[in-house]
Enzyme design. Structure first.
Site, PDB file in Angstrom:
ATOM      1  N   LYS A  25     -13.920 -12.852   0.324  1.00 48.61           N
ATOM      2  CA  LYS A  25     -13.177 -12.934   1.583  1.00 48.61           C
ATOM      3  C   LYS A  25     -13.578 -11.779   2.504  1.00 48.61           C
ATOM      4  O   LYS A  25     -13.480 -10.618   2.137  1.00 48.61           O
ATOM      5  CB  LYS A  25     -11.674 -12.878   1.294  1.00 48.61           C
ATOM      6  CG  LYS A  25     -10.784 -12.784   2.542  1.00 48.61           C
ATOM      7  CD  LYS A  25      -9.289 -12.833   2.190  1.00 48.61           C
ATOM      8  CE  LYS A  25      -8.411 -12.556   3.419  1.00 48.61           C
ATOM      9  NZ  LYS A  25      -6.964 -12.585   3.110  1.00 48.61           N
ATOM     10  N   ASP A  80      -6.869  -8.269   9.523  1.00 49.03           N
ATOM     11  CA  ASP A  80      -5.915  -9.377   9.458  1.00 49.03           C
ATOM     12  C   ASP A  80      -4.594  -8.978  10.110  1.00 49.03           C
ATOM     13  O   ASP A  80      -3.739  -8.360   9.487  1.00 49.03           O
ATOM     14  CB  ASP A  80      -5.684  -9.778   7.992  1.00 49.03           C
ATOM     15  CG  ASP A  80      -4.690 -10.930   7.844  1.00 49.03           C
ATOM     16  OD1 ASP A  80      -4.385 -11.582   8.868  1.00 49.03           O
ATOM     17  OD2 ASP A  80      -4.248 -11.183   6.708  1.00 49.03           O
ATOM     18  N   LYS A 117       1.845 -10.327  11.825  1.00 48.56           N
ATOM     19  CA  LYS A 117       2.472  -9.496  10.792  1.00 48.56           C
ATOM     20  C   LYS A 117       3.367  -8.448  11.435  1.00 48.56           C
ATOM     21  O   LYS A 117       3.101  -8.020  12.553  1.00 48.56           O
ATOM     22  CB  LYS A 117       1.385  -8.758   9.999  1.00 48.56           C
ATOM     23  CG  LYS A 117       0.580  -9.604   9.039  1.00 48.56           C
ATOM     24  CD  LYS A 117      -0.404  -8.727   8.271  1.00 48.56           C
ATOM     25  CE  LYS A 117      -1.281  -9.569   7.349  1.00 48.56           C
ATOM     26  NZ  LYS A 117      -0.530 -10.196   6.249  1.00 48.56           N
ATOM     27  N   ASP A 159      -9.014  -6.043   4.367  1.00 48.58           N
ATOM     28  CA  ASP A 159      -8.968  -7.466   4.027  1.00 48.58           C
ATOM     29  C   ASP A 159     -10.363  -8.092   3.858  1.00 48.58           C
ATOM     30  O   ASP A 159     -10.473  -9.286   3.600  1.00 48.58           O
ATOM     31  CB  ASP A 159      -8.147  -8.212   5.087  1.00 48.58           C
ATOM     32  CG  ASP A 159      -7.347  -9.371   4.501  1.00 48.58           C
ATOM     33  OD1 ASP A 159      -7.137  -9.383   3.269  1.00 48.58           O
ATOM     34  OD2 ASP A 159      -6.936 -10.262   5.266  1.00 48.58           O
ATOM     35  N   ASP A 199      -1.226 -16.702   9.123  1.00 50.81           N
ATOM     36  CA  ASP A 199      -1.468 -15.526   8.288  1.00 50.81           C
ATOM     37  C   ASP A 199      -2.003 -15.906   6.901  1.00 50.81           C
ATOM     38  O   ASP A 199      -2.426 -15.048   6.148  1.00 50.81           O
ATOM     39  CB  ASP A 199      -0.171 -14.709   8.172  1.00 50.81           C
ATOM     40  CG  ASP A 199      -0.426 -13.283   7.706  1.00 50.81           C
ATOM     41  OD1 ASP A 199      -1.600 -12.861   7.695  1.00 50.81           O
ATOM     42  OD2 ASP A 199       0.563 -12.598   7.374  1.00 50.81           O
ATOM     43  N   GLU A 252      -4.785 -17.070   6.212  1.00 47.58           N
ATOM     44  CA  GLU A 252      -6.123 -17.340   6.757  1.00 47.58           C
ATOM     45  C   GLU A 252      -7.222 -17.211   5.722  1.00 47.58           C
ATOM     46  O   GLU A 252      -8.272 -17.837   5.846  1.00 47.58           O
ATOM     47  CB  GLU A 252      -6.388 -16.388   7.934  1.00 47.58           C
ATOM     48  CG  GLU A 252      -6.944 -14.998   7.575  1.00 47.58           C
ATOM     49  CD  GLU A 252      -6.007 -14.148   6.727  1.00 47.58           C
ATOM     50  OE1 GLU A 252      -4.792 -14.412   6.744  1.00 47.58           O
ATOM     51  OE2 GLU A 252      -6.491 -13.229   6.024  1.00 47.58           O
ATOM     52  N   ARG A 264      -7.470 -18.217   2.608  1.00 44.58           N
ATOM     53  CA  ARG A 264      -7.767 -19.479   1.911  1.00 44.58           C
ATOM     54  C   ARG A 264      -8.522 -20.446   2.827  1.00 44.58           C
ATOM     55  O   ARG A 264      -9.314 -21.258   2.357  1.00 44.58           O
ATOM     56  CB  ARG A 264      -6.473 -20.086   1.365  1.00 44.58           C
ATOM     57  CG  ARG A 264      -5.468 -20.416   2.427  1.00 44.58           C
ATOM     58  CD  ARG A 264      -4.080 -20.628   1.853  1.00 44.58           C
ATOM     59  NE  ARG A 264      -3.455 -19.373   1.415  1.00 44.58           N
ATOM     60  CZ  ARG A 264      -2.246 -19.290   0.863  1.00 44.58           C
ATOM     61  NH1 ARG A 264      -1.546 -20.384   0.656  1.00 44.58           N
ATOM     62  NH2 ARG A 264      -1.761 -18.128   0.510  1.00 44.58           N
TER      63      ARG A 264
HETATM   64  N1  BES Z   1      -4.417 -10.415   3.603  1.00 46.50           N
HETATM   65  C1  BES Z   1      -3.145 -10.976   3.319  1.00 46.50           C
HETATM   66  C2  BES Z   1      -2.671 -10.659   1.894  1.00 46.50           C
HETATM   67  C3  BES Z   1      -2.324  -9.233   1.591  1.00 46.50           C
HETATM   68  C4  BES Z   1      -1.031  -8.787   1.721  1.00 46.50           C
HETATM   69  C5  BES Z   1      -3.269  -8.359   1.116  1.00 46.50           C
HETATM   70  C6  BES Z   1      -0.692  -7.489   1.408  1.00 46.50           C
HETATM   71  C7  BES Z   1      -2.942  -7.048   0.796  1.00 46.50           C
HETATM   72  C8  BES Z   1      -1.651  -6.622   0.934  1.00 46.50           C
HETATM   73  C9  BES Z   1      -3.189 -12.494   3.450  1.00 46.50           C
HETATM   74  O1  BES Z   1      -4.047 -12.973   4.420  1.00 46.50           O
HETATM   75  C10 BES Z   1      -1.804 -12.954   3.809  1.00 46.50           C
HETATM   76  O2  BES Z   1      -1.365 -12.611   4.879  1.00 46.50           O
HETATM   77  N2  BES Z   1      -1.167 -13.700   2.908  1.00 46.50           N
HETATM   78  C11 BES Z   1       0.134 -14.196   3.131  1.00 46.50           C
HETATM   79  C12 BES Z   1       0.150 -15.658   2.743  1.00 46.50           C
HETATM   80  C13 BES Z   1       1.417 -16.383   3.129  1.00 46.50           C
HETATM   81  C14 BES Z   1       1.540 -16.453   4.636  1.00 46.50           C
HETATM   82  C15 BES Z   1       1.385 -17.766   2.517  1.00 46.50           C
HETATM   83  C16 BES Z   1       1.097 -13.392   2.251  1.00 46.50           C
HETATM   84  O3  BES Z   1       0.726 -13.025   1.136  1.00 46.50           O
HETATM   85  O4  BES Z   1       2.183 -13.103   2.712  1.00 46.50           O
HETATM   86 ZN    ZN Z   2      -5.675 -11.794   4.872  1.00 43.76          ZN
HETATM   87 MN    MN Z   3      -3.121 -13.017   6.329  1.00 46.96          MN
END
Ligand code: BES
Ligand code: ZN
Ligand code: MN
Length: 494
Positions: free
Chosen positions: A262, A267, A274, A285, A344, A346, A348
């Site tokens: 990734k 992000d 966020k 990220d 968010d 993104e 996947r």
């Molecule tokens: N990059 C984030 C995941 C992340 C969160 C990495 C905290 C490191 C620390 C990812 O893109 C994300 O935002 N995931 C969301 C998914 C949800 C919206 C289904 C999450 O984990 O909240």
């Molecule tokens: Zn992310």
């Molecule tokens: Mn995200």
């Protein structure tokens, strides 16, 4: 190589000698001058040196030989694996650095418990030394003379240097590859955006004749049908790219291993913005992508006999007038349509297109690495990466490589109950679960829809890719995934 090997009779030349002591064994440091040995024995008898794990002493023996001894507690000899040895060595090297020591000579034999071969011990020592001395400094203007960071020269002291020399070299190579990835991941989003990451990949390939690289730019991505990747990248002035790396070390007919990482260079969450707290961490990220680059660097230098393809979908996830919206439906490269419920989620999306693209290489196995979910941090903290796989043998191999490399994984299940949660009313699937819970597995269940029958494993490194300062690592990026997968590639049977 920067790390030098020494025999015991030469260690008197060093300023700082690092020794390990167990809690259940007498210390055994042959070659130390008599007065130093007597000092150590006195402190052990007194109980001041107990050898408990985490313990560290700095001693200054009077007389010839090393001027400074750093003594590390290791705990019980039977329980000692790579992860624990690494922590002890990391603490010692960091202490030497803090003391502005000229050198740190690691007496590797004194660290070897029952579980590690001398070769593995030497590799761990070299690797840990390189990791522990790393500092991210490229954004600082020249520091004042007084607080300039020093880098002690590293030595490994051993009874039989010839036997461990290859292993020490390998440890150093892997350590440098990890540090290279850490620097990319630590670099802020304004300095490292998708095209810059592509330039880094090109520069890496230029430095290693065995590596090839190609980069697909955003117009071509759109034309080829990368609907999910271009949707995610659409909100930023920095367009998305797809980076592809190649290494041929195996036989012509060997199907390649494809590594996917990734590469979200920042992000913000997109329109599903966020909250501000810790948003700056989202420069990390692209840690999965950086790990792919680090693995290629190590594999090229170690000349591993494997065919390898690396794919890094890179984009910046920002809100803007051209960003994708919640409710949008995009067509992925696979032809499957996706309803974007949350912009968010993104990672996947960009991985979906990259995984479909990976299938064109007819891979033997696909492994992806991604800082995919906050949920994996809730589940495992920073002690292990989440592992989800559609293939029992592959999952078992990765778990074993995790124990051996000191970079642990923990497997989570992939059951139908989780797959159900991705149903969408309007498209083939949704990019988010329809109810809360099991976020890490739901993310993996989404990715699974793009790998067909290929043996595949997903490593969620959101909890392991960066963190606060620890015994080995400085605050910031850790290069998670590299030690693990280089170990897996080395022990893999084609
Ligand atoms: N990059 C984030 C995941 C992340 C969160 C990495 C905290 C490191 C620390 C990812 O893109 C994300 O935002 N995931 C969301 C998914 C949800 C919206 C289904 C999450 O984990 O909240
Ligand atoms: Zn992310
Ligand atoms: Mn995200």
């Amino acid at each position: 190589m920067a790390i030098k090997l020494l025999t015991y009779d030469k260690m008197a030349q060093c300023e700082t000698l690092v020794i390990g002591v167990f809690s259940d064994k007498k210390m055994n440091v042959t070659g130390l001058p008599k007065h130093a040995e007597a000092l150590l024995q006195r402190l052990q008898t007194l109980g001041d040196i107990a050898g408990k794990s985490g313990e560290i002493h700095v001693l200054y023996p009077e007389g010839p030989g090393p001027r400074r001894l750093i003594v590390c507690g290791l705990g019980e000899s039977v329980r000692l694996g790579s992860a624990e040895i690494s922590k002890a060595l990391g603490r010692a090297v960091k202490r030497a650095q803090a003391l502005k020591a000229k050198d740190a000579a690691l007496a590797v034999d004194t660290f070897a418990g029952k579980l590690l071969t001398p070769e593995r011990m030497a590799e761990t020592a070299a690797l840990t030394g390189v990791l522990a001395m790393y500092q991210y400094q490229e954004m600082k203007s020249l520091p004042a003379l007084g607080d300039r960071v020093t880098f002690p020269r590293l030595y490994l002291v051993s009874r039989n240097p010839a036997a461990i020399s290859r292993a020490a070299d390998a440890g150093e190579v892997i350590g440098e590859a990890v540090n290279y990835a850490r620097t990319l991941a630590n670099r802020p989003g304004n300095k490292l955006y998708p095209q810059k990451l592509a330039e880094e990949a090109r520069a890496l390939a230029r430095r290693h004749a065995q590596l090839g690289v190609s980069v697909m730019l955003s117009a071509q991505l759109a034309k080829t049908g990368f609907g999910a990747l271009t949707a995610v990248g659409g909100g930023s002035a920095h367009p998305p790219v797809l980076i592809e790396l190649k290494y041929r070390g195996g036989k012509l007919k060997d199907a390649p291993v494809v590594l996917v990482g990734k590469g979200i260079t920042f992000d913000a969450g997109g329109i599903s913005l966020k909250p501000p707290a810790k948003m700056e961490d989202m420069k990390f990220d692209m840690s999965g992508g950086a790990a792919v680059l680090g693995i290629f660097k190590a594999v090229a230098e170690l000349r591993l006999p494997v065919n390898l393809v690396g794919i890094i979908p890179a984009a910046e996830n920002l809100p803007s007038g051209s960003a994708c919206r919640p409710g949008d439906v995009v067509k992925s490269l696979s032809g499957q349509t996706i309803e974007i419920i949350n912009t968010d989620a993104e990672g996947r999306l960009i991985l979906a297109d990259a995984l479909t693209y990976a299938l064109r290489h007819k891979p033997a196995q696909i492994i992806d690495m991604a800082t995919l979910t906050g949920a994996v941090v809730v589940a495992l903290g920073n002690a292990a990466s989440g592992l989800i796989s559609n293939h029992e043998a592959l999952a078992a191999e990765l778990q074993a490589a995790g124990e051996l490399s000191g970079e642990r994984t923990w497997r989570l299940p992939l059951w139908d109950e989780y797959r159900e949660l991705l149903k969408s009313e309007v498209a083939d699937m949704s990019n988010m679960g329809s109810k809360p819970g099991a976020g890490t597995v739901v993310g993996a269940a989404f990715l699974e829809k793009f790998v067909e029958a290929t043996p595949w494993a997903h490593l969620d490194i959101a909890g392991t890719a960066y963190g606060d300062a620890g015994p080995v690592f400085a605050k910031g990026a850790t290069g998670a995934g590299i030690r693990l997968l280089v170990q897996w590639l080395r022990q893999r049977k084609a």
